[in-house]
Design an enzyme around this catalytic site. Structure first.
Site, PDB file in Angstrom:
ATOM      1  N   THR A   1       0.832  -1.451  -0.322  1.00 40.32           N
ATOM      2  CA  THR A   1      -0.019  -0.048  -0.053  1.00 40.32           C
ATOM      3  C   THR A   1       0.716   1.601   0.005  1.00 40.32           C
ATOM      4  O   THR A   1       1.862   0.877   0.362  1.00 40.32           O
ATOM      5  CB  THR A   1      -0.635  -0.014   1.149  1.00 40.32           C
ATOM      6  N   ASP A   2       0.179   2.222  -0.689  1.00 36.56           N
ATOM      7  CA  ASP A   2       0.771   3.415  -0.780  1.00 36.56           C
ATOM      8  C   ASP A   2       0.996   4.343   0.651  1.00 36.56           C
ATOM      9  O   ASP A   2       1.929   5.322   1.295  1.00 36.56           O
ATOM     10  CB  ASP A   2       0.415   4.605  -1.745  1.00 36.56           C
ATOM     11  N   GLU A   3       0.359   3.669   1.660  1.00 39.81           N
ATOM     12  CA  GLU A   3       0.495   3.898   2.940  1.00 39.81           C
ATOM     13  C   GLU A   3       1.532   4.137   3.649  1.00 39.81           C
ATOM     14  O   GLU A   3       1.867   4.408   5.248  1.00 39.81           O
ATOM     15  CB  GLU A   3      -0.764   3.586   3.875  1.00 39.81           C
TER      16      GLU A   3
ATOM     17  N   TYR B   1      -2.294  -0.158  11.103  1.00 39.39           N
ATOM     18  CA  TYR B   1      -2.047  -0.962  10.067  1.00 39.39           C
ATOM     19  C   TYR B   1      -0.928  -1.149   9.407  1.00 39.39           C
ATOM     20  O   TYR B   1      -0.089  -1.466   8.349  1.00 39.39           O
ATOM     21  CB  TYR B   1      -3.097  -0.471   9.138  1.00 39.39           C
TER      22      TYR B   1
ATOM     23  N   LYS C   1       2.423  -3.084   7.461  1.00 44.08           N
ATOM     24  CA  LYS C   1       2.518  -3.022   5.878  1.00 44.08           C
ATOM     25  C   LYS C   1       4.029  -3.140   5.593  1.00 44.08           C
ATOM     26  O   LYS C   1       4.623  -3.960   4.864  1.00 44.08           O
ATOM     27  CB  LYS C   1       1.489  -3.046   4.873  1.00 44.08           C
TER      28      LYS C   1
HETATM   29  P1  NAD Z   1      -9.877  -6.858   3.216  1.00 45.83           P
HETATM   30  O1  NAD Z   1      -9.950  -6.491   4.142  1.00 45.83           O
HETATM   31  O2  NAD Z   1     -11.123  -7.099   1.647  1.00 45.83           O
HETATM   32  O3  NAD Z   1     -10.109  -8.701   2.522  1.00 45.83           O
HETATM   33  C1  NAD Z   1      -8.635  -9.140   3.415  1.00 45.83           C
HETATM   34  C2  NAD Z   1      -8.874 -10.466   2.900  1.00 45.83           C
HETATM   35  O4  NAD Z   1      -7.496 -11.257   3.785  1.00 45.83           O
HETATM   36  C3  NAD Z   1     -10.245 -11.024   3.556  1.00 45.83           C
HETATM   37  O5  NAD Z   1     -10.782 -11.985   3.110  1.00 45.83           O
HETATM   38  C4  NAD Z   1      -9.599 -11.559   5.128  1.00 45.83           C
HETATM   39  O6  NAD Z   1     -10.282 -13.090   5.568  1.00 45.83           O
HETATM   40  C5  NAD Z   1      -8.369 -12.245   4.179  1.00 45.83           C
HETATM   41  N1  NAD Z   1      -7.326 -13.021   6.186  1.00 45.83           N
HETATM   42  C6  NAD Z   1      -6.841 -11.709   6.622  1.00 45.83           C
HETATM   43  N2  NAD Z   1      -6.025 -12.085   7.937  1.00 45.83           N
HETATM   44  C7  NAD Z   1      -5.271 -13.403   7.060  1.00 45.83           C
HETATM   45  C8  NAD Z   1      -4.335 -14.664   7.650  1.00 45.83           C
HETATM   46  N3  NAD Z   1      -4.098 -13.855   8.799  1.00 45.83           N
HETATM   47  N4  NAD Z   1      -4.640 -15.800   6.689  1.00 45.83           N
HETATM   48  C9  NAD Z   1      -4.995 -15.746   5.435  1.00 45.83           C
HETATM   49  N5  NAD Z   1      -5.967 -14.320   5.743  1.00 45.83           N
HETATM   50  C10 NAD Z   1      -6.212 -13.446   6.051  1.00 45.83           C
HETATM   51  O7  NAD Z   1      -8.841  -5.960   2.361  1.00 45.83           O
HETATM   52  P2  NAD Z   1      -8.207  -5.357   0.895  1.00 45.83           P
HETATM   53  O8  NAD Z   1      -8.728  -4.419   1.003  1.00 45.83           O
HETATM   54  O9  NAD Z   1      -9.406  -6.866  -0.031  1.00 45.83           O
HETATM   55  O10 NAD Z   1      -6.950  -5.549   0.660  1.00 45.83           O
HETATM   56  C11 NAD Z   1      -6.590  -6.662   0.291  1.00 45.83           C
HETATM   57  C12 NAD Z   1      -4.737  -6.532   0.365  1.00 45.83           C
HETATM   58  O11 NAD Z   1      -4.691  -5.363  -0.397  1.00 45.83           O
HETATM   59  C13 NAD Z   1      -3.913  -6.241   1.734  1.00 45.83           C
HETATM   60  O12 NAD Z   1      -2.771  -6.798   1.761  1.00 45.83           O
HETATM   61  C14 NAD Z   1      -4.197  -4.576   2.080  1.00 45.83           C
HETATM   62  O13 NAD Z   1      -3.041  -4.166   2.468  1.00 45.83           O
HETATM   63  C15 NAD Z   1      -3.818  -4.245   0.274  1.00 45.83           C
HETATM   64  N6  NAD Z   1      -4.338  -2.807   0.268  1.00 45.83           N
HETATM   65  C16 NAD Z   1      -5.505  -2.561  -0.050  1.00 45.83           C
HETATM   66  C17 NAD Z   1      -6.306  -1.113  -0.708  1.00 45.83           C
HETATM   67  C18 NAD Z   1      -7.386  -0.824  -0.250  1.00 45.83           C
HETATM   68  O14 NAD Z   1      -7.845   0.341  -0.800  1.00 45.83           O
HETATM   69  N7  NAD Z   1      -8.373  -1.660   0.527  1.00 45.83           N
HETATM   70  C19 NAD Z   1      -4.868   0.214  -1.114  1.00 45.83           C
HETATM   71  C20 NAD Z   1      -4.031  -0.853  -1.289  1.00 45.83           C
HETATM   72  C21 NAD Z   1      -3.271  -2.013  -0.813  1.00 45.83           C
HETATM   73  P1  TYD Z   2     -10.465   4.543   4.432  1.00 46.61           P
HETATM   74  O1  TYD Z   2     -11.042   3.594   3.187  1.00 46.61           O
HETATM   75  O2  TYD Z   2     -10.952   3.882   5.589  1.00 46.61           O
HETATM   76  O3  TYD Z   2      -8.712   4.294   3.767  1.00 46.61           O
HETATM   77  P2  TYD Z   2      -7.408   4.303   3.959  1.00 46.61           P
HETATM   78  O4  TYD Z   2      -7.821   4.783   5.356  1.00 46.61           O
HETATM   79  O5  TYD Z   2      -6.697   3.282   4.542  1.00 46.61           O
HETATM   80  O6  TYD Z   2      -6.671   5.230   3.532  1.00 46.61           O
HETATM   81  O7  TYD Z   2     -10.417   5.869   4.635  1.00 46.61           O
HETATM   82  C1  TYD Z   2     -10.325   6.411   3.396  1.00 46.61           C
HETATM   83  C2  TYD Z   2     -10.062   8.424   3.830  1.00 46.61           C
HETATM   84  O8  TYD Z   2     -11.427   8.955   4.440  1.00 46.61           O
HETATM   85  C3  TYD Z   2      -9.032   8.564   5.456  1.00 46.61           C
HETATM   86  O9  TYD Z   2      -8.794   9.566   5.026  1.00 46.61           O
HETATM   87  C4  TYD Z   2      -9.932   8.651   6.058  1.00 46.61           C
HETATM   88  C5  TYD Z   2     -11.311   8.895   5.888  1.00 46.61           C
HETATM   89  N1  TYD Z   2     -12.875   8.486   6.348  1.00 46.61           N
HETATM   90  C6  TYD Z   2     -13.449   9.300   6.838  1.00 46.61           C
HETATM   91  O10 TYD Z   2     -14.045  10.727   6.330  1.00 46.61           O
HETATM   92  N2  TYD Z   2     -14.925   8.714   7.313  1.00 46.61           N
HETATM   93  C7  TYD Z   2     -14.775   7.206   7.122  1.00 46.61           C
HETATM   94  O11 TYD Z   2     -15.876   6.990   8.360  1.00 46.61           O
HETATM   95  C8  TYD Z   2     -14.220   6.304   7.496  1.00 46.61           C
HETATM   96  C9  TYD Z   2     -13.953   4.948   7.594  1.00 46.61           C
HETATM   97  C10 TYD Z   2     -12.518   7.321   6.672  1.00 46.61           C
END
Ligand code: NAD
Ligand code: TYD
Length: 358
Positions: free
Chosen positions: A125-127, A150, A154
């Site tokens: 992630t970019d975070e 988080y 990562k």
């Molecule tokens: P999500 O929370 O929707 O899904 C995570 C999945 O991982 C779930 O199905 C969960 O059951 C599984 N999981 C958690 N712990 C586990 C373990 N110990 N063993 C096996 N499975 C496990 O998350 P997401 O939004 O789909 O994100 C997926 C990946 O992408 C993550 O690594 C996250 O850091 C990365 N990512 C997400 C975003 C975003 O905007 N959602 C952006 C950049 C990177």
């Molecule tokens: P989120 O979807 O939790 O992703 P991330 O924190 O990983 O970027 O949040 C996206 C943006 O939205 C972040 O700046 C936090 C903000 N946010 C709110 O303003 N209200 C909310 O209830 C949530 C969950 C997020």
């Protein structure tokens, strides 16, 4: 057939990627290895569960025996999506984040080494860069300055991946993507939460002044970026992936676009106390992946419209999620203070917000 282990494939991005991969890689056989935490949902994969090229195994990536057992299927490629993924939950309790994000990644890397996997692909992630000054863009060479538990987990995972590449010669790629949105996103994340809240006629809780900047990328574009990097990415390298929206979009602007799409009033916004340690702006330099030929295809307006329509058309998917464990989490996260009628996240601007439903 290429035998592929996809971890975390029952979550948002992983399940979108499995659908994508079955479509575009006819020579792949996929094992989806997922612990099924609160965020893992097999309903995301219902339409493909009978596909002969798809197998589901319930397991924890930090469980070495379970990982070794699934690797015995002759896995050549590991794509690790598994993570605890919500910043707000990591602030309330960090242990699971480290168990999966650090020990889990280490366990998978050991398995990749022992079984001679051809590639370990880490979804990051970019975070990990922390927040970025206006006008600046994080490059892959920047130091990592994660702000939340988080993103710290990562970042630690990324460092382990690079250490295994250097010390043990494990072939790896890491991609660091910006915020994703699209269908099947667990409705605790901003976009899915706000759309579904509005569909339930509930207010949307915007943190702080809503001026934070995220570079929203449609999950379909993320899937295509992963494929490009699998094909053309150099082993041992890190690649940023993002949409590079110009002009950049603040959370308030994204919220207004959602409100417009759903024909809802600005009074539905509740400005609530900011998230602790909230990163103000993320922005990545995507030159390195662009050189390989990548660019996003989904325009933000179109992506948002499609996404809103999906949640409108699929209440059977999200309504059951927004009860039970989720409801408990939501009430705790956005609770009203017992000593006043205000939420414990009190509104910072009372002008616009109504009182119903947060
Ligand atoms: P999500 O929370 O929707 O899904 C995570 C999945 O991982 C779930 O199905 C969960 O059951 C599984 N999981 C958690 N712990 C586990 C373990 N110990 N063993 C096996 N499975 C496990 O998350 P997401 O939004 O789909 O994100 C997926 C990946 O992408 C993550 O690594 C996250 O850091 C990365 N990512 C997400 C975003 C975003 O905007 N959602 C952006 C950049 C990177
Ligand atoms: P989120 O979807 O939790 O992703 P991330 O924190 O990983 O970027 O949040 C996206 C943006 O939205 C972040 O700046 C936090 C903000 N946010 C709110 O303003 N209200 C909310 O209830 C949530 C969950 C997020």
């Amino acid at each position: 057939m290429i035998r592929v282990l996809i971890t975390g494939g029952a979550g948002f991005i992983g399940s979108n990627y499995i659908h994508h991969a079955l479509r575009v890689h006819p020579d792949w056989e996929i094992w989806n290895f997922d612990k099924l935490t609160y965020a893992g949902n097999l309903a995301n994969l219902k339409d493909i569960e009978q596909d002969a090229r798809y197998h589901f195994v319930k397991g924890d990536i930090a469980d070495a025996a379970a990982v070794a057992a699934v690797m015995k299927n002759g896995i050549e490629l590991i794509i690790n999506f598994a993570a605890e993924s919500h910043v707000d939950r990591s602030i309330k309790g960090s242990q699971e984040f480290l168990m999966t994000g650090v020990l889990g990644v280490q366990t998978l890397l050991d398995a990749a080494k022992e079984h001679g996997a051809k590639l370990f692909y880490q979804i990051s992630t970019d975070e990990v860069y922390g927040d970025v000054e206006a006008g600046q863009y994080s490059t892959e060479a920047d130091i990592l300055r994660p702000s939340s538990p988080y993103s710290a987990a990562k970042a630690a995972g990324d460092l382990l991946v690079l250490a295994y590449a250097r010390t043990h010669g494990v072939p790896v790629i890491i991609s660091r993507c910006t915020n994703n949105y699209g269908p099947h996103q667990y409705p605790e994340k901003m976009l899915a939460l706000f759309v579904t809240n509005l569909l339930e006629n509930k207010h949307v809780p915007l943190y702080g002044d809503g001026q934070q900047i995220r570079d929203w990328l449609h999950v379909d574009d993320h899937c295509r970026a992963i494929d490009l990097l699998l094909d053309k990415g150099r082993r041992g390298e890190v690649y940023n992936v993002g949409a590079n929206h110009q002009p950049e979009l603040t959370n308030l602007q994204v919220t207004r676009l959602i409100l417009d799409e759903l024909k809802a009033d600005a009074a539905m916004i509740d400005f609530v106390t900011d998230r602790p340690g909230h990163d103000r702006r993320y922005a990545v330099d995507t030159a390195k992946v662009s050189v390989l030929g990548w660019k996003p295809l989904v325009a933000p307006e179109e992506g948002l419209r499609r996404t809103v329509r999906w949640y409108k058309d699929n209440p059977d998917w999200w309504r059951p999620i927004k009860s039970g464990e989720f409801l408990k989490y939501y009430q705790e996260q956005y609770r009203k203070s017992p000593s006043s009628s205000h939420p414990s996240f009190p509104r910072q601007s009372s002008g616009q917000a109504g009182r119903r439903g947060v």
